[in-house]
Structure formats: structure tokens, C-alpha cells
Design a protein around this motif. Structure first.
Motif, PDB file in Angstrom:
ATOM      1  N   LYS A  85       0.808  -1.230   0.000  1.00  0.00           N
ATOM      2  CA  LYS A  85       0.000   0.000   0.000  1.00  0.00           C
ATOM      3  C   LYS A  85       0.840   1.279   0.000  1.00  0.00           C
ATOM      4  O   LYS A  85       0.319   2.367  -0.257  1.00  0.00           O
ATOM      5  N   LEU A  86       2.147   1.156   0.286  1.00  0.00           N
ATOM      6  CA  LEU A  86       2.998   2.345   0.343  1.00  0.00           C
ATOM      7  C   LEU A  86       3.685   2.657  -0.983  1.00  0.00           C
ATOM      8  O   LEU A  86       4.322   3.694  -1.116  1.00  0.00           O
ATOM      9  N   LEU A  87       3.531   1.768  -1.954  1.00  0.00           N
ATOM     10  CA  LEU A  87       4.247   1.901  -3.226  1.00  0.00           C
ATOM     11  C   LEU A  87       3.316   2.235  -4.385  1.00  0.00           C
ATOM     12  O   LEU A  87       2.109   2.002  -4.322  1.00  0.00           O
ATOM     13  N   ALA A  88       3.923   2.770  -5.433  1.00  0.00           N
ATOM     14  CA  ALA A  88       3.219   2.997  -6.703  1.00  0.00           C
ATOM     15  C   ALA A  88       4.169   2.647  -7.828  1.00  0.00           C
ATOM     16  O   ALA A  88       5.395   2.621  -7.650  1.00  0.00           O
ATOM     17  N   LEU A  89       3.604   2.367  -9.002  1.00  0.00           N
ATOM     18  CA  LEU A  89       4.438   2.148 -10.181  1.00  0.00           C
ATOM     19  C   LEU A  89       5.165   3.444 -10.540  1.00  0.00           C
ATOM     20  O   LEU A  89       4.563   4.530 -10.529  1.00  0.00           O
ATOM     21  N   LYS A  90       6.434   3.343 -10.851  1.00  0.00           N
ATOM     22  CA  LYS A  90       7.234   4.507 -11.218  1.00  0.00           C
ATOM     23  C   LYS A  90       6.718   5.096 -12.527  1.00  0.00           C
ATOM     24  O   LYS A  90       6.534   4.353 -13.502  1.00  0.00           O
ATOM     25  N   PRO A  91       6.479   6.419 -12.576  1.00  0.00           N
ATOM     26  CA  PRO A  91       6.119   7.020 -13.866  1.00  0.00           C
ATOM     27  C   PRO A  91       7.191   6.708 -14.905  1.00  0.00           C
ATOM     28  O   PRO A  91       8.387   6.813 -14.637  1.00  0.00           O
ATOM     29  N   LYS A  92       6.759   6.321 -16.095  1.00  0.00           N
ATOM     30  CA  LYS A  92       7.696   5.835 -17.107  1.00  0.00           C
ATOM     31  C   LYS A  92       8.670   6.907 -17.585  1.00  0.00           C
ATOM     32  O   LYS A  92       9.775   6.604 -18.045  1.00  0.00           O
ATOM     33  N   ASN A  93       8.266   8.173 -17.472  1.00  0.00           N
ATOM     34  CA  ASN A  93       9.152   9.239 -17.964  1.00  0.00           C
ATOM     35  C   ASN A  93      10.213   9.641 -16.944  1.00  0.00           C
ATOM     36  O   ASN A  93      11.078  10.464 -17.245  1.00  0.00           O
ATOM     37  N   LEU A  94      10.137   9.095 -15.735  1.00  0.00           N
ATOM     38  CA  LEU A  94      11.104   9.452 -14.699  1.00  0.00           C
ATOM     39  C   LEU A  94      12.166   8.374 -14.553  1.00  0.00           C
ATOM     40  O   LEU A  94      11.869   7.180 -14.600  1.00  0.00           O
ATOM     41  N   SER A  95      13.400   8.803 -14.351  1.00  0.00           N
ATOM     42  CA  SER A  95      14.472   7.868 -14.018  1.00  0.00           C
ATOM     43  C   SER A  95      14.276   7.388 -12.574  1.00  0.00           C
ATOM     44  O   SER A  95      13.481   7.954 -11.806  1.00  0.00           O
ATOM     45  N   PHE A  96      15.012   6.352 -12.193  1.00  0.00           N
ATOM     46  CA  PHE A  96      14.952   5.900 -10.802  1.00  0.00           C
ATOM     47  C   PHE A  96      15.413   7.012  -9.852  1.00  0.00           C
ATOM     48  O   PHE A  96      14.860   7.173  -8.761  1.00  0.00           O
ATOM     49  N   VAL A  97      16.414   7.757 -10.252  1.00  0.00           N
ATOM     50  CA  VAL A  97      16.912   8.855  -9.415  1.00  0.00           C
ATOM     51  C   VAL A  97      15.816   9.910  -9.222  1.00  0.00           C
ATOM     52  O   VAL A  97      15.562  10.363  -8.095  1.00  0.00           O
ATOM     53  N   GLU A  98      15.169  10.300 -10.306  1.00  0.00           N
ATOM     54  CA  GLU A  98      14.095  11.304 -10.202  1.00  0.00           C
ATOM     55  C   GLU A  98      12.947  10.777  -9.348  1.00  0.00           C
ATOM     56  O   GLU A  98      12.402  11.498  -8.497  1.00  0.00           O
ATOM     57  N   ALA A  99      12.581   9.516  -9.553  1.00  0.00           N
ATOM     58  CA  ALA A  99      11.484   8.929  -8.779  1.00  0.00           C
ATOM     59  C   ALA A  99      11.829   8.862  -7.299  1.00  0.00           C
ATOM     60  O   ALA A  99      10.995   9.172  -6.437  1.00  0.00           O
ATOM     61  N   ALA A 100      13.059   8.487  -6.975  1.00  0.00           N
ATOM     62  CA  ALA A 100      13.461   8.377  -5.569  1.00  0.00           C
ATOM     63  C   ALA A 100      13.427   9.725  -4.864  1.00  0.00           C
ATOM     64  O   ALA A 100      13.247   9.787  -3.641  1.00  0.00           O
ATOM     65  N   SER A 101      13.564  10.804  -5.616  1.00  0.00           N
ATOM     66  CA  SER A 101      13.585  12.132  -4.997  1.00  0.00           C
ATOM     67  C   SER A 101      12.213  12.600  -4.524  1.00  0.00           C
ATOM     68  O   SER A 101      12.108  13.561  -3.761  1.00  0.00           O
ATOM     69  N   LEU A 102      11.156  11.921  -4.957  1.00  0.00           N
ATOM     70  CA  LEU A 102       9.815  12.489  -4.811  1.00  0.00           C
ATOM     71  C   LEU A 102       8.959  12.041  -3.619  1.00  0.00           C
ATOM     72  O   LEU A 102       8.267  12.880  -3.033  1.00  0.00           O
ATOM     73  N   PRO A 103       8.909  10.768  -3.247  1.00  0.00           N
ATOM     74  CA  PRO A 103       7.766  10.283  -2.454  1.00  0.00           C
ATOM     75  C   PRO A 103       7.432  11.058  -1.181  1.00  0.00           C
ATOM     76  O   PRO A 103       6.303  11.538  -1.030  1.00  0.00           O
TER      77      PRO A 103
END
Length: 328
Positions: A134-152
Motif C-alpha cells: 500500500k505504500l508503493l506505486a508504479l514509477k512514472p515511465k518518464n522518470l528515471s529511478f533517481v528522479e522517482a526516488a527524490s519524490l515520495p
């Protein structure tokens, strides 16, 4: 997809007493991979980001509500804490009750549901970590792992904070700390998602143009102006720095100030409750580019330099987020 080979022990950053990262944070080469419960997935961590709460927790600032240091009593627990709230990575194993993810999915999230209330022992600064679905979501495809990790943590704090104030189209907002990890996202969400009539934000001289590029109509140099002395008042003041006594002076009659930084251990603040559904709700704005992650230009640190990453975070000079990547 065939299940990947999962080691029994991995590298992780750990601490067993409170203090600054340079004094207490150690790289352990032989930490047991966490047991995956029925509602969890095991994530191979690709990138993680640091938040001020990571440092505050390590220093003992949250001691009253922190998870006690574990006692060595099972193969799945060691008497240390692995820090880290934000993660981006790949699912390598799923629990028996997991419905929304499968092996191979690229995911991201803030893996500590209640930021200040008994946060988990095993965080994201490890090669693998176990996380509730419940704490996770699929990473937006246009974001790198680095960009995604910066957000939650930051984007959920920004979004849920705005929701709590009832912020909506046509209202005005002042963001204190507009160049920080949360502030940069509050500006973008208020302007490009909520339809604010006016967005003002504070930062130091060198960061004023950044605020305007994110959507601020008024960029206030806090080294030269006192925002509370401006004739204009705001429907909402979003305090991301901890200046509540001054913040309330900038609020319109009938408006409100929201603070996310405790000025003392007993200061009441807005505290995030993390959930993947918040990230799913924000996904269209991330995929369309309406809201963009912002990473501190000097804030990329490899896994081996995590102590240095914390030291940089603690300078309070970062614009956007500090990232740990790659993680082996």
C-alpha cells in the motif's frame, strides 16, 4: 518473469546509537535481507533520497516516538536501524496477499507510513528492502529511478499539506523555504495543479530565479526582506522551514498557516501519512511534466558515500533533493 536470485545477506547502512551520521552511521556488509510478509514486496533498491527527517531521527530528535533499537532475538532482526524513507527500485519478490505488483515492476514510494510514529527498523539505504504494497506505486515511465526516488516523501507532504488547508483554485499562497525539497513541489502543485491565483515564495538571493521558473509569481529574498512586513497577506502560508511565529503574520483573516518543521520536540506540526494512492493520484501531473522533480546539482552521492550525503543534507543548503545512487 522468472524470480531473480535473492541473496540472504546484503550491504546496508546502519546505526545502533543516536548521533550525527559521521559519528554513528556505518556500512554493514552482512545484513540479513528482511523477511517479506504477506502484504509486502521485496524491492531491489536502485536509488534512495535523503530527507531532513532521516537526519533528525538518527540524531535522536524523534526518540520519544521512534522505534526502539531492536534486541537480537531472531534471524530477521539485528540490533541496528537501517535509515531511509524514500526508495525507487524493482520488485523481486511478492508476498502471498499482494495484488497490485509483480516481479519486475519498477516502483517507488515513501516506505515509512507514519513518519514520526514508530518508523520501521529497516529503511531504504540497503541493497534490498521489504515494503508494504500500500505504500508503493508504479514509477512514472518518464522518470528515471533517481528522479522517482527524490519524490515520495516530499511530494506527498506537499500535496497532503495543501489538501489539509483546503487549498483550491483562486486562492493565494506563500511558501516559506521555496527552494527546498518540499517547497519546490508546493510551488508547482499550487500553481500548475491547484490553480492558485498567486504563489509567493521565499529563498536566498541566488535561488530567486529558480522560484520563478517553478511557477512563483513573487520571489522574496529572505536575506533582504521580511515577508511578514509585506502589505499583501495570503490565504495559506506553507511553512517548510519552521518560522511559525512569523508565518501567522502573513495570513489573511480566515486563512491558515501550515507547518511541517518542528521548532521544538513538542511543536504541533502536519505529519505525512504515506500511501501509494497519493502517488498514483499525482502520476498524471508527473507524466505530463506539469510537476517536475528537482535534484540538488551537488547532491548525487554513490552508496559508498552515504555519510557524505548526510553531511551535505545537514548544511541545509540543498536546492531540491539529495540522492544516493547507484546502490549496488
Amino acid at each position: 518473469m522468472a524470480a531473480p536470485s535473492i541473496p540472504s545477506h546484503v550491504k546496508a547502512w546502519v546505526y545502533s546509537e543516536y548521533g550525527s551520521a559521521v559519528d554513528v552511521l556505518k556500512l554493514d556488509q552482512n545484513v540479513a535481507v528482511p523477511h517479506v510478509k504477506e502484504d509486502q514486496v521485496l524491492v531491489k533498491v536502485v536509488a534512495a533520497s535523503l530527507n531532513p527527517v532521516d537526519s533528525k531521527r538518527m540524531r535522536g530528535f524523534l526518540k520519544a516516538t521512534d522505534t526502539p533499537f531492536p534486541v537480537r532475538h531472531s534471524s530477521h532482526l539485528s540490533p541496528v536501524i537501517v535509515p531511509g524513507y524514500d526508495v525507487a527500485g524493482v520488485v523481486v519478490k511478492v508476498g502471498s496477499q499482494v495484488k497490485n505488483f509483480e516481479v519486475g515492476d519498477e516502483v517507488y514510494g515513501d516506505i515509512i507510513e507514519k513518519a514520526l510514529d514508530q518508523p520501521r527498523q529497516f529503511g531504504s539505504l540497503a541493497e534490498y528492502t521489504a515494503v508494504e504494497e500500500k505504500l508503493l506505486a508504479l514509477k512514472p515511465k518518464n522518470l528515471s529511478f533517481v528522479e522517482a526516488a527524490s519524490l515520495p516523501l516530499a511530494i506527498q507532504t506537499a500535496y497532503q499539506g495543501l489538501e489539509k488547508t483546503g487549498f483550491s483554485a483562486g486562492k493565494s499562497i506563500l511558501v516559506l523555504g521555496g527552494a527546498g525539497g518540499v517547497g519546490t513541489l508546493v510551488i508547482q502543485l499550487a500553481k500548475h495543479v491547484c490553480g492558485a491565483s498567486k504563489v509567493a515564495a521565499t529563498a536566498s538571493t541566488a535561488k530567486l530565479e529558480l522560484l520563478k521558473s517553478l511557477g512563483a509569481d513573487l520571489a522574496i529574498d529572505y536575506t533582504k526582506e521580511n515577508f511578514e512586513d509585506l502589505p499583501e497577506k495570503f490565504d495559506v502560508v506553507y511553512d517548510a522551514v519552521g518560522q511559525s511565529d512569523r508565518a501567522v503574520k502573513a495570513v489573511k483573516e480566515g486563512g491558515q498557516a501550515l507547518k511541517i518543521v518542528p521548532e521544538t520536540p513538542t511543536t504541533p506540526i502536519f505529519v505525512l501519512t504515506s500511501n501509494g494512492s497519493s502517488l498514483e493520484k499525482l502520476k498524471p501531473y508527473l507524466e505530463s511534466g506539469k510537476v517536475k522533480p528537482l535534484i540538488e546539482p551537488k547532491g548525487h552521492f554513490p552508496f559508498s558515500k552515504t555519510v557524505e550525503a548526510f553531511s551535505y543534507l545537514d548544511t541545509n543548503r540543498a536546492t531540491g533533493k539529495v540522492i544516493v545512487y547507484p546502490i549496488p
